[in-house]
Design a protein around this motif. Structure first.
Motif, mmCIF file in Angstrom:
data_model
loop_
_atom_site.group_PDB
_atom_site.id
_atom_site.type_symbol
_atom_site.label_atom_id
_atom_site.label_comp_id
_atom_site.label_asym_id
_atom_site.label_seq_id
_atom_site.Cartn_x
_atom_site.Cartn_y
_atom_site.Cartn_z
ATOM 1 N N VAL A 96 0.729 -1.174 0.071
ATOM 2 C CA VAL A 96 0.044 -0.089 -0.063
ATOM 3 C C VAL A 96 0.867 1.264 -0.030
ATOM 4 C CG1 VAL A 96 -1.563 1.272 1.422
ATOM 5 C CG2 VAL A 96 -1.985 -1.265 1.252
ATOM 6 N N ASP A 97 1.993 1.138 0.777
ATOM 7 C CA ASP A 97 2.836 2.404 0.737
ATOM 8 C C ASP A 97 3.561 2.538 -0.565
ATOM 9 O OD1 ASP A 97 2.652 2.802 3.526
ATOM 10 O OD2 ASP A 97 4.190 1.372 4.022
ATOM 11 N N VAL A 103 1.617 7.700 -6.493
ATOM 12 C CA VAL A 103 0.554 8.678 -7.025
ATOM 13 C C VAL A 103 0.982 10.091 -6.035
ATOM 14 C CG1 VAL A 103 -1.212 6.937 -7.573
ATOM 15 C CG2 VAL A 103 -1.167 7.672 -5.261
ATOM 16 N N ASP A 104 1.760 9.858 -5.287
ATOM 17 C CA ASP A 104 1.946 11.209 -4.545
ATOM 18 C C ASP A 104 3.453 11.720 -4.706
ATOM 19 O OD1 ASP A 104 2.594 13.050 -2.611
ATOM 20 O OD2 ASP A 104 1.946 11.884 -0.933
ATOM 21 N N GLU A 105 3.471 12.992 -5.406
ATOM 22 C CA GLU A 105 4.689 13.551 -6.016
ATOM 23 C C GLU A 105 5.660 14.057 -4.671
ATOM 24 O OE1 GLU A 105 3.978 17.343 -7.837
ATOM 25 O OE2 GLU A 105 2.744 18.099 -6.272
ATOM 26 N N HIS A 106 5.269 14.067 -3.461
ATOM 27 C CA HIS A 106 6.056 14.274 -2.330
ATOM 28 C C HIS A 106 6.450 12.859 -1.666
ATOM 29 C CE1 HIS A 106 3.798 18.277 -2.243
ATOM 30 N NE2 HIS A 106 4.869 18.436 -3.142
ATOM 31 N N ARG A 107 6.523 11.906 -2.222
ATOM 32 C CA ARG A 107 7.124 10.653 -1.916
ATOM 33 C C ARG A 107 8.016 9.934 -2.933
ATOM 34 N NH1 ARG A 107 2.389 10.557 1.216
ATOM 35 N NH2 ARG A 107 2.746 10.234 3.671
ATOM 36 N N GLU A 108 8.825 9.315 -2.755
ATOM 37 C CA GLU A 108 9.717 8.780 -3.347
ATOM 38 C C GLU A 108 10.416 7.475 -3.130
ATOM 39 O OE1 GLU A 108 13.352 11.479 -3.876
ATOM 40 O OE2 GLU A 108 12.359 13.149 -4.355
ATOM 41 N N VAL A 109 9.915 6.565 -3.983
ATOM 42 C CA VAL A 109 10.629 5.369 -3.708
ATOM 43 C C VAL A 109 12.092 5.005 -4.258
ATOM 44 C CG1 VAL A 109 9.988 2.797 -4.314
ATOM 45 C CG2 VAL A 109 8.394 4.503 -4.071
ATOM 46 N N ILE A 110 12.870 4.235 -3.470
ATOM 47 C CA ILE A 110 14.159 3.959 -3.927
ATOM 48 C C ILE A 110 14.510 2.715 -3.355
ATOM 49 C CG2 ILE A 110 14.982 6.288 -3.691
ATOM 50 C CD1 ILE A 110 16.528 5.474 -1.049
ATOM 51 N N LEU A 111 15.473 2.074 -4.354
ATOM 52 C CA LEU A 111 15.872 0.647 -3.935
ATOM 53 C C LEU A 111 16.987 0.905 -2.667
ATOM 54 C CD1 LEU A 111 17.117 -0.758 -7.493
ATOM 55 C CD2 LEU A 111 15.045 -1.451 -5.766
#
Length: 354
Positions: A96-97, A103-111
């Motif tokens: 879910v995160d 869809v949230d431009e203020h969150r970034e997914v990184i490895l």
């Protein structure tokens, strides 16, 4: 049409009620199992972390004047505020995160591997604490030097060279490393910052003082054995003692905040407390950026998230390192973003607010 005799009931009988079906059988069992599995999958999506991923998000915006205090010395208050910005790191990322971050431009997914660079969590935390300690020393030196209360430190001490590294035989223990690519250094963090955009094997120019002789030469970087893939000079460095005036005891209460990015704001907060004039001019100022002992301000990561956090706080101005200015300006919608190259740049800008 004939009618039945009186008292005679028609021969029609209503159909019997349908028999109750018992839940059972292979098909029903699989339906129940499928429903349970679906419920478990949906529940797991909310609670079970997925390895390999971290999520960066806007972190707390903190009043840095409360984190940097001068003891046993005269200080001055300000009408406005100085705020350091942070990035939150979620290391327990669920499915879910990941969807929310997408869809949230203020969150970034990184490895996870990109964040840790092969180091353990404990090693990452330790490195962040050391960077914060170095940043505090630099902030203290820059602010007090500006006020004539400290003598600038020149160089960082070489403790030893790493065997079979390019520096072996060219740099000796007790040498002073004065500059990298012509830029002065006064601590191990300064050296790491200057090498951050280099590749392993790149040549850099270093200035060394060996006894009373100063010389400049090129040396290739080696791979850091503690941080695979990261370049270093092949030398172990040690911070020199700082020469601060007595009577100015500085206390930093940064708690669990790590990394070097609070350097600029810590130096400004210290300078503001020791200066009679209110450099904030009654405005709320946020920002980020590393601080070197020579006052230069370096770029950091996650500046867009920090701008978003500052805007949510309602801050008036955001001070951004030159290297991060474009990204910060792109994200900003209401806050004024100011490009800062040095500590003096920041002071001059703030003094111009009056």
């Amino acid at each position: 049409m004939k009618t039945p005799p009186e008292g005679h009931q028609p021969s029609y009988q209503p159909p019997p009620p349908p028999a109750r079906r018992r839940l059972g059988g292979v098909r029903t069992t699989w339906l129940i199992v499928g429903a349970l599995v679906a419920a478990l999958v949906i529940g797991a999506a909310f609670v079970l972390p997925i390895p390999l991923f971290y999520v960066f998000e806007p972190g707390p915006v903190l009043d840095v004047e409360r984190l940097v205090r001068v003891r046993d010395g005269r200080t001055y208050s300000s009408e406005g505020g100085l705020y350091l910005t942070t990035v939150g790191v979620d290391v327990s990322v669920t499915f879910v995160d990941l969807v929310r971050a997408a869809v949230d431009e203020h969150r970034e997914v990184i490895l996870e591997s990109d964040y840790t660079q092969g180091a353990s969590d404990q090693e990452v935390l330790r490195a962040a604490r050391l960077e914060m300690e170095q940043s505090q020393l630099n902030a203290k030196e820059v602010a007090l030097s500006e006020l004539g209360l400290a003598k600038p430190t020149a160089g960082v001490k070489v403790v030893e060279t790493v065997e079979e590294s390019p520096a072996e035989g060219r740099v000796a223990p007790d040498d002073l490393l004065l500059a990298v690519d012509g830029k002065p250094v006064c601590g191990p963090m300064d050296v790491s910052t200057l090498l951050a955009d280099r590749e392993v094997g790149d040549e850099v120019s270093i200035t060394i003082r060996h006894r009373d002789r100063k010389r400049t030469f090129d040396v290739a970087t080696a791979e850091n054995p503690q941080l695979p893939g990261q370049p270093f000079l092949g030398v172990q460095l040690e911070q020199l003692e700082r020469d601060f005036e007595a009577g100015e005891e500085i206390e930093f209460k940064t708690g669990r905040i790590g990394g070097p990015s609070a350097g600029l704001l810590m130096s400004l907060a210290l300078y503001d407390q020791l200066t009679p004039e209110d450099i904030t001019a009654g405005r709320d100022i946020a920002g980020t950026g590393t601080i070197a002992c020579n006052g230069s301000v370096g770029p950091i990561g996650g500046v867009g998230l920090k701008v978003a956090a500052a805007e949510a706080k309602g801050v008036d101005v955001f001070l951004a390192p030159v290297g991060d200015f474009e990204e910060a300006q792109r994200v900003a919608t209401e806050i004024e973003v100011v490009s800062i190259a040095t500590f003096d740049d920041a002071v001059r800008y703030l003094e111009g607010l009056k």
